[in-house]
Design a protein around this motif. Sequence first.
Motif, PDB file in Angstrom:
ATOM      1  N   GLU A   5     108.972  59.216 -32.430  1.00  0.00           N
ATOM      2  CA  GLU A   5     109.447  58.272 -31.421  1.00  0.00           C
ATOM      3  C   GLU A   5     109.048  58.793 -30.044  1.00  0.00           C
ATOM      4  OE1 GLU A   5     113.458  55.890 -30.025  1.00  0.00           O
ATOM      5  OE2 GLU A   5     113.558  57.310 -31.676  1.00  0.00           O
ATOM      6  N   ALA A  58     111.308  58.009 -23.633  1.00  0.00           N
ATOM      7  CA  ALA A  58     111.172  57.032 -22.546  1.00  0.00           C
ATOM      8  C   ALA A  58     110.427  57.606 -21.351  1.00  0.00           C
ATOM      9  CB  ALA A  58     112.549  56.538 -22.123  1.00  0.00           C
ATOM     10  N   VAL A  78     102.294  57.430 -23.747  1.00  0.00           N
ATOM     11  CA  VAL A  78     101.772  57.389 -25.119  1.00  0.00           C
ATOM     12  C   VAL A  78     100.738  58.492 -25.318  1.00  0.00           C
ATOM     13  CG1 VAL A  78     100.447  56.014 -26.765  1.00  0.00           C
ATOM     14  CG2 VAL A  78     102.256  54.946 -25.425  1.00  0.00           C
ATOM     15  N   CYS A 117      98.897  50.215 -24.189  1.00  0.00           N
ATOM     16  CA  CYS A 117     100.180  50.235 -24.904  1.00  0.00           C
ATOM     17  C   CYS A 117     101.310  49.671 -24.051  1.00  0.00           C
ATOM     18  CB  CYS A 117     100.494  51.651 -25.363  1.00  0.00           C
ATOM     19  SG  CYS A 117      99.388  52.209 -26.672  1.00  0.00           S
ATOM     20  N   GLU A 118     101.227  49.858 -22.752  1.00  0.00           N
ATOM     21  CA  GLU A 118     102.243  49.310 -21.845  1.00  0.00           C
ATOM     22  C   GLU A 118     102.133  47.787 -21.767  1.00  0.00           C
ATOM     23  OE1 GLU A 118     105.471  49.063 -19.460  1.00  0.00           O
ATOM     24  OE2 GLU A 118     104.772  50.883 -20.428  1.00  0.00           O
ATOM     25  N   ARG A 141     103.076  45.500 -25.659  1.00  0.00           N
ATOM     26  CA  ARG A 141     104.254  46.089 -26.294  1.00  0.00           C
ATOM     27  C   ARG A 141     104.463  45.633 -27.742  1.00  0.00           C
ATOM     28  NH1 ARG A 141     106.461  50.706 -24.795  1.00  0.00           N
ATOM     29  NH2 ARG A 141     107.026  50.764 -22.630  1.00  0.00           N
ATOM     30  N   GLU A 190     104.064  49.151 -31.002  1.00  0.00           N
ATOM     31  CA  GLU A 190     104.902  48.591 -29.950  1.00  0.00           C
ATOM     32  C   GLU A 190     105.075  49.535 -28.763  1.00  0.00           C
ATOM     33  OE1 GLU A 190     108.463  47.421 -31.983  1.00  0.00           O
ATOM     34  OE2 GLU A 190     107.395  45.992 -33.232  1.00  0.00           O
ATOM     35  N   GLY A 191     104.180  50.488 -28.586  1.00  0.00           N
ATOM     36  CA  GLY A 191     104.267  51.422 -27.482  1.00  0.00           C
ATOM     37  C   GLY A 191     105.455  52.350 -27.548  1.00  0.00           C
ATOM     38  N   GLU A 192     106.154  52.370 -28.703  1.00  0.00           N
ATOM     39  CA  GLU A 192     107.369  53.163 -28.832  1.00  0.00           C
ATOM     40  C   GLU A 192     107.318  54.208 -29.937  1.00  0.00           C
ATOM     41  OE1 GLU A 192     110.755  50.627 -29.200  1.00  0.00           O
ATOM     42  OE2 GLU A 192     110.277  49.513 -27.381  1.00  0.00           O
ATOM     43  N   TYR A 193     106.444  54.031 -30.903  1.00  0.00           N
ATOM     44  CA  TYR A 193     106.381  54.933 -32.050  1.00  0.00           C
ATOM     45  C   TYR A 193     104.942  55.328 -32.343  1.00  0.00           C
ATOM     46  CZ  TYR A 193     111.080  53.233 -32.896  1.00  0.00           C
ATOM     47  OH  TYR A 193     112.406  52.909 -32.742  1.00  0.00           O
TER      48      TYR A 193
END
Length: 90
Positions: free
Chosen positions: A15, A18, A22, A57-58, A61, A78-81
Amino acid sequence: MGPENQEQQLLVEYEIPADESVSMAAVHAVSSLKECEPWELSPLYRTIDPEMLDDLCESQRDGIVKFVYSGFHITVEEGEYLLLRPADHG
């Protein structure tokens, strides 16, 4: 253990914090898996432009970005994982 279980063990999910980009998350995740310092890896820019990766990636999303870096297939979801799989395993 069947092939499906072996494949699942080779997949690592990371993950993205924040406060981390990336591109930096990819470097940190790979260095952690390789048990080395980030600066011991080949520079990410030799594989993919880090700024372009972060911007893509930003702005996307809900998309997926895939690339190979330092012996790992990396999928950004999703730019989160990050999903990391050794490149020598398919």
